[in-house]
Design a protein around this motif. Sequence first.
Motif, PDB file in Angstrom:
ATOM      1  N   VAL A 587      13.092  -2.592   6.411  1.00  0.00           N
ATOM      2  CA  VAL A 587      11.896  -2.110   5.700  1.00  0.00           C
ATOM      3  C   VAL A 587      11.544  -0.710   6.211  1.00  0.00           C
ATOM      4  O   VAL A 587      11.283   0.217   5.437  1.00  0.00           O
ATOM      5  CB  VAL A 587      10.717  -3.097   5.915  1.00  0.00           C
ATOM      6  CG1 VAL A 587       9.443  -2.557   5.306  1.00  0.00           C
ATOM      7  CG2 VAL A 587      11.074  -4.474   5.358  1.00  0.00           C
ATOM      8  N   ALA A 588      11.584  -0.564   7.543  1.00  0.00           N
ATOM      9  CA  ALA A 588      11.245   0.737   8.143  1.00  0.00           C
ATOM     10  C   ALA A 588      12.280   1.795   7.751  1.00  0.00           C
ATOM     11  O   ALA A 588      11.927   2.941   7.425  1.00  0.00           O
ATOM     12  CB  ALA A 588      11.193   0.595   9.656  1.00  0.00           C
ATOM     13  N   ASN A 590      14.109   1.996   5.097  1.00  0.00           N
ATOM     14  CA  ASN A 590      13.944   2.405   3.700  1.00  0.00           C
ATOM     15  C   ASN A 590      12.733   3.318   3.515  1.00  0.00           C
ATOM     16  O   ASN A 590      12.786   4.285   2.764  1.00  0.00           O
ATOM     17  CB  ASN A 590      13.824   1.180   2.795  1.00  0.00           C
ATOM     18  CG  ASN A 590      15.192   0.572   2.556  1.00  0.00           C
ATOM     19  OD1 ASN A 590      16.154   1.281   2.280  1.00  0.00           O
ATOM     20  ND2 ASN A 590      15.309  -0.733   2.703  1.00  0.00           N
ATOM     21  N   LYS A 591      11.644   2.959   4.214  1.00  0.00           N
ATOM     22  CA  LYS A 591      10.431   3.763   4.108  1.00  0.00           C
ATOM     23  C   LYS A 591      10.718   5.193   4.605  1.00  0.00           C
ATOM     24  O   LYS A 591      10.374   6.178   3.971  1.00  0.00           O
ATOM     25  CB  LYS A 591       9.341   3.117   4.965  1.00  0.00           C
ATOM     26  CG  LYS A 591       7.960   3.280   4.393  1.00  0.00           C
ATOM     27  CD  LYS A 591       6.838   2.594   5.164  1.00  0.00           C
ATOM     28  CE  LYS A 591       7.160   1.603   6.245  1.00  0.00           C
ATOM     29  NZ  LYS A 591       6.087   1.222   7.132  1.00  0.00           N
ATOM     30  N   TYR A 594      13.054   7.189   2.190  1.00  0.00           N
ATOM     31  CA  TYR A 594      12.357   7.582   0.964  1.00  0.00           C
ATOM     32  C   TYR A 594      11.540   8.859   1.223  1.00  0.00           C
ATOM     33  O   TYR A 594      11.543   9.796   0.421  1.00  0.00           O
ATOM     34  CB  TYR A 594      11.457   6.428   0.531  1.00  0.00           C
ATOM     35  CG  TYR A 594      10.778   6.645  -0.782  1.00  0.00           C
ATOM     36  CD1 TYR A 594      11.456   6.418  -1.974  1.00  0.00           C
ATOM     37  CD2 TYR A 594       9.450   7.074  -0.840  1.00  0.00           C
ATOM     38  CE1 TYR A 594      10.834   6.615  -3.195  1.00  0.00           C
ATOM     39  CE2 TYR A 594       8.825   7.269  -2.061  1.00  0.00           C
ATOM     40  CZ  TYR A 594       9.516   7.046  -3.223  1.00  0.00           C
ATOM     41  OH  TYR A 594       8.907   7.252  -4.425  1.00  0.00           O
ATOM     42  N   ASN A 595      10.877   8.884   2.356  1.00  0.00           N
ATOM     43  CA  ASN A 595      10.078  10.063   2.684  1.00  0.00           C
ATOM     44  C   ASN A 595      10.955  11.270   2.998  1.00  0.00           C
ATOM     45  O   ASN A 595      10.673  12.375   2.558  1.00  0.00           O
ATOM     46  CB  ASN A 595       9.136   9.747   3.852  1.00  0.00           C
ATOM     47  CG  ASN A 595       7.915   8.995   3.369  1.00  0.00           C
ATOM     48  OD1 ASN A 595       6.965   9.584   2.875  1.00  0.00           O
ATOM     49  ND2 ASN A 595       7.953   7.682   3.458  1.00  0.00           N
ATOM     50  N   TRP A 609       7.812   4.719  11.878  1.00  0.00           N
ATOM     51  CA  TRP A 609       8.132   4.028  10.622  1.00  0.00           C
ATOM     52  C   TRP A 609       8.193   2.507  10.799  1.00  0.00           C
ATOM     53  O   TRP A 609       8.167   1.764   9.832  1.00  0.00           O
ATOM     54  CB  TRP A 609       9.491   4.494  10.077  1.00  0.00           C
ATOM     55  CG  TRP A 609       9.538   5.964   9.791  1.00  0.00           C
ATOM     56  CD1 TRP A 609      10.206   6.915  10.495  1.00  0.00           C
ATOM     57  CD2 TRP A 609       8.872   6.656   8.736  1.00  0.00           C
ATOM     58  NE1 TRP A 609      10.004   8.158   9.950  1.00  0.00           N
ATOM     59  CE2 TRP A 609       9.187   8.027   8.859  1.00  0.00           C
ATOM     60  CE3 TRP A 609       8.023   6.263   7.689  1.00  0.00           C
ATOM     61  CZ2 TRP A 609       8.700   8.991   7.987  1.00  0.00           C
ATOM     62  CZ3 TRP A 609       7.539   7.224   6.814  1.00  0.00           C
ATOM     63  CH2 TRP A 609       7.876   8.567   6.976  1.00  0.00           C
ATOM     64  N   ASP A 611       7.023  -1.272  11.952  1.00  0.00           N
ATOM     65  CA  ASP A 611       5.792  -2.039  12.144  1.00  0.00           C
ATOM     66  C   ASP A 611       5.779  -2.667  13.535  1.00  0.00           C
ATOM     67  O   ASP A 611       4.738  -2.861  14.132  1.00  0.00           O
ATOM     68  CB  ASP A 611       5.673  -3.145  11.087  1.00  0.00           C
ATOM     69  CG  ASP A 611       5.355  -2.553   9.727  1.00  0.00           C
ATOM     70  OD1 ASP A 611       4.753  -1.456   9.707  1.00  0.00           O
ATOM     71  OD2 ASP A 611       5.737  -3.148   8.702  1.00  0.00           O
TER      72      ASP A 611
END
Length: 630
Positions: A587-588, A590-591, A594-595, A609, A611
């Motif tokens: 998840v991190a 990908n985040k 994307y940025n 990035w 959690d």
Amino acid sequence: MIPRVLSVIPPMTQLNTPYPSTAYLTGFLRSRGVVAVQEDLALALVLRLFSAAGLRAIHARIAAMPKAQRTPAIKNFERQFERYVATIEPAVAFLQGRDTSLAWRIAGRDFLPEGPRFAALDAYVDDDGSDPLGWAFGALGIQDRARHFATLYLNDVADVLREAVDARFEFVRYAESLALSQPTFEPLATALAAPPTLVDSTLDQLTLAALDKHRPSVVLVSAPFPGNVYGAFRIAQAIKKHDPAIVTVLGGGFANTELRELAEPRVFDFFDYVTLDDGERPILSLLEHLRGERTREQLVRTFLRDAGTVRYIDCGEPDIPFNEVGTPTWDGLPLDRYLSVLDMLNPMHRLWSDGRWNKLTVAHGCYWKKCTFCDTSLDYISRYDAASASVLVDRIEAVIAETGQTGFHFVDEAAPPKALAALADELQRRNRAISWWGNIRFEKSFTPELCQRLAASGCIAVSGGLEVASDRLLKLMQKGVSVEQVARVTHAFTEAGILVHAYLMYGFPTQTVQDTVDALEYVRQLFAAGCIQSGFWHRFACTVHAPVGLHPEQFGVTLKPLPEIKFAKNDVQFTDPTGVDHAALGVALNKALYNYMHGLGLDDDVRGWFDQSVPKTRVPRHFIERALTS
Ligand code: B12
Ligand code: SF4
């Protein structure tokens, strides 16, 4: 019997350009004097469903639905139904490039009805509220804006189709889960015995129309991906119901990968034959057999049903050399009817779904064939066979003469640098202007000088595997590249004006949380240094055809036992003693990516990035910069 051969692509592959297998097979068969034609039933299905009549049929299904089951997308569709009917054909014509002046009306946002998909645009509203797509796209032209809105509109309709008619429908796959690594035929058999949905019955009608038009005696059904397989069986079902004497054959990437241990007799209620690997030789042999010129025992890589059980016959005749397979033909495919959608913000994905590209292979197989995560035991990777540059450019010129289009997607797994260099020189010698892009390995023979030559020959983009950016893991993968080398090679491509997309991987055996943090730090630096502009994280999947699946002990993992296989075999689950929760880390990743693709967060500590708490990176802050200057 003189066979008439029809090759078809079942739903779904992609909307913007034909998948090339039928073009290859049809071109080859014609070069051998066989009467051969082709149809893209995937495109035909979409055009039929996304028409005024198609929307009316969907609307009729909704009318029969209990009100409580109507989702927001369905309610919106009902409310604005007449506008959907009025706009669907113009919107499709616009996405096909047949009515470009409509861009002004679509971009004005008063023309197309808007459903829940348009809510995504709110994410892009700038602080001053002035430009809804400014952040995401920068200065996007009218045509692109309109194409993005028309794509959201189509996605709204596709949501309605899924929610009201057939949950398995997507633009790039149909009912994929029924086939993907399915050890038994049971899920497919059940779905094929169920009453047809509107999607299925439309496909049935299109299949019958193709039979009526071409009157084939043999139909070749090509299933490149698991997302084509259900459609392939529905097509075969319709053919057999119409005329059991028509010979049906299944082949393509899915069969080549997943059906190598096929033992399910029920498959042969639909298909008379299933072949493996390249189709040219097996089909030639089969046609000779059907003409009575060859015995059944002389077939090549062919499964059939014999007295109720499945037999695999391979007389061992060699494949047709790549130099002699002939030129693919797109004749018969409606090239002006493919839809260029624009829904991906990732620049490389945009190339995949936007524009009509002639798909051509530079060589058969992979010249490297060593990566331990890759299906190197399969023919389409392991059997490397190249053609001369002059044969390739002859093919390119023939394709341009036929299609009138000069854009090429080289569909090799990894196009060889030597062959690309020779191709560039030959294109220059013939003064032939094309655009091309494709997949490569970031290996050191791509020098700055070669990258410039490739750019001059028309190369606009390359993709390649950086995989897990970690020298320890790259070695374990036998990728044959280091992070430093990837930095230098990608930088050379970028300097030459070529877009670079990196395939990134996580979850490889023995990969620790620290490895993942470090890999992200390398990726951050590669974006910051302008080496790569696009990327995508894939979670490592172990297949039975890759060295990791074949020799798990060498990678420190144990495989979970597979059930008895009668149908498809590919992915295999494994246990990695590191016990890392890769899903959460993904998840991190990908985040962050994307940025980075939008130039954001490039100076931030990569730990931000995640959690969960993760260790600090061990990678020196200026590692990539230094690699580029050393
Ligand atoms: C280029 C490529 C892509 C590109 C372009 C895809 C496209 N739509 O054109 C991109 C990167 C976008 C892509 C995406 C995906 N891909 Co891909 N892709 C390839 C690749 C490298 C080449 C495909 C190609 O164009 N080959 C050239 C054509 C002419 O070859 P062919 O289709 O195999 O046809 C020959 C034979 O198979 C045979 N044949 C074909 N049809 C028939 C029919 C009959 C009756 C007979 C007898 C013979 C026959 O004869 C042909 C000529 O010899 C192949 C691997 C490979 N080397 O083939 C993977 C491959 C097809 N992809 C694969 C997968 C899984 C995917 C994805 C689903 C990945 C994902 N999870 O997102 C997506 C699906 C995309 C989509 N819906 O369109 C798998 C499929 C395996 C499987 N499990 O079924 C393959 C085999 C690679 C792999 N092992 O992972 N892919
Ligand atoms: S991953 Fe790419 S370079 Fe490596 S063996 Fe497979 S096709 Fe070749």
